[in-house]
Enzyme design. Structure first.
Site, PDB file in Angstrom:
ATOM      1  N   ARG A  91       0.821  -1.219   0.000  1.00 13.92           N
ATOM      2  CA  ARG A  91       0.000   0.000   0.000  1.00 13.92           C
ATOM      3  C   ARG A  91       0.853   1.266   0.000  1.00 13.92           C
ATOM      4  O   ARG A  91       0.463   2.271  -0.599  1.00 13.92           O
ATOM      5  CB  ARG A  91      -0.943  -0.016   1.199  1.00 13.92           C
ATOM      6  N   LYS A 149     -20.513 -16.965  -0.050  1.00 12.77           N
ATOM      7  CA  LYS A 149     -21.951 -16.703   0.110  1.00 12.77           C
ATOM      8  C   LYS A 149     -22.638 -16.067  -1.097  1.00 12.77           C
ATOM      9  O   LYS A 149     -22.148 -15.075  -1.640  1.00 12.77           O
ATOM     10  CB  LYS A 149     -22.150 -15.768   1.296  1.00 12.77           C
ATOM     11  N   GLY A 173     -11.429  -8.864  -2.850  1.00 10.24           N
ATOM     12  CA  GLY A 173     -11.385  -9.958  -1.881  1.00 10.24           C
ATOM     13  C   GLY A 173     -10.400 -11.059  -2.157  1.00 10.24           C
ATOM     14  O   GLY A 173      -9.282 -10.806  -2.620  1.00 10.24           O
ATOM     15  N   GLY A 199     -13.542  -4.461  -0.599  1.00  4.40           N
ATOM     16  CA  GLY A 199     -14.964  -4.118  -0.535  1.00  4.40           C
ATOM     17  C   GLY A 199     -15.327  -2.960  -1.451  1.00  4.40           C
ATOM     18  O   GLY A 199     -16.426  -2.927  -2.016  1.00  4.40           O
TER      19      GLY A 199
HETATM   20  P1  AMP Z   1     -15.478 -14.556  -0.084  1.00  2.00           P
HETATM   21  O1  AMP Z   1     -14.848 -13.776   1.033  1.00  2.00           O
HETATM   22  O2  AMP Z   1     -16.959 -14.534  -0.112  1.00  2.00           O
HETATM   23  O3  AMP Z   1     -14.850 -14.247  -1.424  1.00  2.00           O
HETATM   24  O4  AMP Z   1     -15.162 -16.071   0.262  1.00  2.00           O
HETATM   25  C1  AMP Z   1     -13.877 -16.575   0.273  1.00  2.00           C
HETATM   26  C2  AMP Z   1     -13.866 -17.786   1.134  1.00  2.00           C
HETATM   27  O5  AMP Z   1     -14.757 -18.744   0.601  1.00  2.00           O
HETATM   28  C3  AMP Z   1     -12.505 -18.427   1.139  1.00  2.00           C
HETATM   29  O6  AMP Z   1     -11.995 -18.341   2.449  1.00  2.00           O
HETATM   30  C4  AMP Z   1     -12.776 -19.857   0.746  1.00  2.00           C
HETATM   31  O7  AMP Z   1     -12.102 -20.779   1.569  1.00  2.00           O
HETATM   32  C5  AMP Z   1     -14.262 -20.009   0.945  1.00  2.00           C
HETATM   33  N1  AMP Z   1     -14.828 -21.045   0.081  1.00  2.00           N
HETATM   34  C6  AMP Z   1     -14.688 -21.153  -1.233  1.00  2.00           C
HETATM   35  N2  AMP Z   1     -15.299 -22.273  -1.692  1.00  2.00           N
HETATM   36  C7  AMP Z   1     -15.839 -22.875  -0.626  1.00  2.00           C
HETATM   37  C8  AMP Z   1     -16.603 -24.074  -0.450  1.00  2.00           C
HETATM   38  N3  AMP Z   1     -16.920 -24.846  -1.495  1.00  2.00           N
HETATM   39  N4  AMP Z   1     -17.010 -24.392   0.796  1.00  2.00           N
HETATM   40  C9  AMP Z   1     -16.697 -23.594   1.838  1.00  2.00           C
HETATM   41  N5  AMP Z   1     -15.982 -22.446   1.739  1.00  2.00           N
HETATM   42  C10 AMP Z   1     -15.558 -22.091   0.525  1.00  2.00           C
END
Ligand code: AMP
Length: 400
Positions: A31, A202, A358, A381
């Protein structure tokens, strides 16, 4: 930055929220390095730079007696590193407003830098307090916002301060220009075919992004845990995979909308599954719509990875947000790796590829592929919200 900084004092909002170890040594100075071109430009034009930033969340981590942990969260830790990177005189004010800041700002000479203390020592910062923002504004002649990572927050130093400067006296820094320019290039009139790749944990976090993608994508690839909510929407069996039961309806509606819009949605045909959420789980590949009980999908499978990679390689624009699986565990990292490599390969063939918002950024860094894609956003974000089509307060405050 088409403002002349000669003999001017530029008040620059940077993002110096860098990770520090126990001895307060910087463990990753990305950064700071990213902010150098903007600061250097101001100094080289004969201006002076007054830098403001936050570091951590000092007000959420108070000392036991309720006071601010100044030792831990002071920006003073960064001064010597900043001197080396800028090759300039860097002064430090132990308060971002008040007497010492005013005195040091007034004494600043062209070519010199003043780093102000952590703006988040004041609750007024995150509240976006106008009076506090006014005190910050009074320190400089020109306001420069180069902190894209906080542009989605209407804080005093990122947004409200800009209200005290007219259009001729406020601007984006180079980092901010690059982030906005690249994301806009991807979203507005992108070269087709356009493929948007999403993953992560999610649906609820990414549904707005998915909906926005319908405006310009030819293909939408969905991996990560979110894929299993979509599988459920298509009446698949997903075993113990992570599912948001209350989002199945939304997923169904999204698939309908995509069909109506003529956008192709690819879900993973197969999945690498584990018998538990752990690095040492037993591993087996199942069709994603027929995962037995006791197994959970933790990565897209080899056949899905191939199909995703083929689509990516045939694209002229790729936007990628979110890992394909639990890439932090080697047994479930392959899908993310294949997608990252496909992005690199598309880039070599002339596609514009952007990774932003992310964990997919961590993935391309981990794979050392960051330099092989067109653009990696530092925005987290902020980039997610920008791609969702939201108006970011920090941007609006400059552009009006
Ligand atoms: P996000 O912050 O929403 O981009 O989510 C990233 C996180 O999702 C990472 O830490 C991954 O380990 C988790 N992730 C990705 N695929 C899966 C899965 N199939 N089951 C559980 N966690 C997951």
């Amino acid at each position: 930055m088409d403002i002349n900084f000669k003999d001017k004092k530029a008040l620059v909002r940077v993002d110096f929220n860098v990770p520090l170890d126990k001895e307060y040594k910087i463990t990753d100075d990305t950064r700071i390095r990213e902010a150098v071109p903007t600061i250097r430009y101001i100094l080289d034009q004969g201006g002076a730079a007054i830098l403001m930033s936050h570091l951590g969340r000092p007000l959420s981590k108070l000392n036991e007696d309720g006071t601010v942990n100044r030792e831990k969260f002071t920006l003073k830790h960064l001064v010597s590193h900043l001197r080396r990177k800028l090759k300039a005189r860097v002064h430090f004010a132990d308060d971002c407003v008040g007497k010492s800041a005013v005195k040091k700002a007034a004494a600043l000479k062209p070519g010199e830098v003043l780093l102000l203390e952590n703006t988040r020592f004041y609750p007024e910062e995150e509240k976006g307090d106008a009076e506090f923002a006014g005190k910050l504004a009074a320190l400089g002649d020109i306001y420069v916002n180069d902190a894209f990572g906080t542009a989605h927050r209407a804080h005093a130093s990122t947004t409200i301060v800009a209200n005290y400067f007219d259009k001729q006296h406020k601007t984006f820094g180079f980092l901010m220009e690059r982030e906005i320019g690249n994301a806009s290039r991807a979203m507005k009139n992108p070269e087709k075919p356009v493929t948007c790749v999403t993953g992560g944990s999610k649906v609820s976090d990414k549904i707005l992004l998915l909906e926005k993608f319908l405006d310009y994508a030819d293909n939408i690839l969905i991996g990560g845990a979110m894929a299993y909510t979509f599988m459920m929407a298509k009446r698949g069996q997903v075993g113990n995979s992570l599912v948001e039961a209350d989002k199945i309806k939304i997923a169904k509606e999204f698939l309908k909308k995509a069909k109506a819009a003529g956008v192709k949605v690819l879900l993973p045909r197969d999945s690498v599954c584990g018998d538990k959420f752990a690095a040492d789980a037993s591993v087996q590949v199942f069709p994603s719509n027929a995962i037995p009980d006791g197994w959970m999908g933790l990565d897209i499978g080899p056949s899905a990875a191939k199909a995703f990679a083929r689509t990516i390689r045939a694209s002229k624009t790729v936007i990628w947000n979110g890992p394909m699986g639990v890439f932090e565990m080697p047994a479930f990292a392959e899908g993310t790796k294949v997608v990252a490599k496909a992005c690199a390969s598309a880039t070599r063939k002339g596609a514009f590829t952007m990774v932003g918002g992310g964990d997919s950024v961590a993935a391309v860094n981990q794979l050392k592929l960051a330099k092989k894609v067109s653009f990696v956003s530092t925005g987290g974000g902020a980039m997610l919200e920008f791609l969702e089509g939201k108006e970011l307060p920090g941007i609006k405050a400059i552009t009006g």
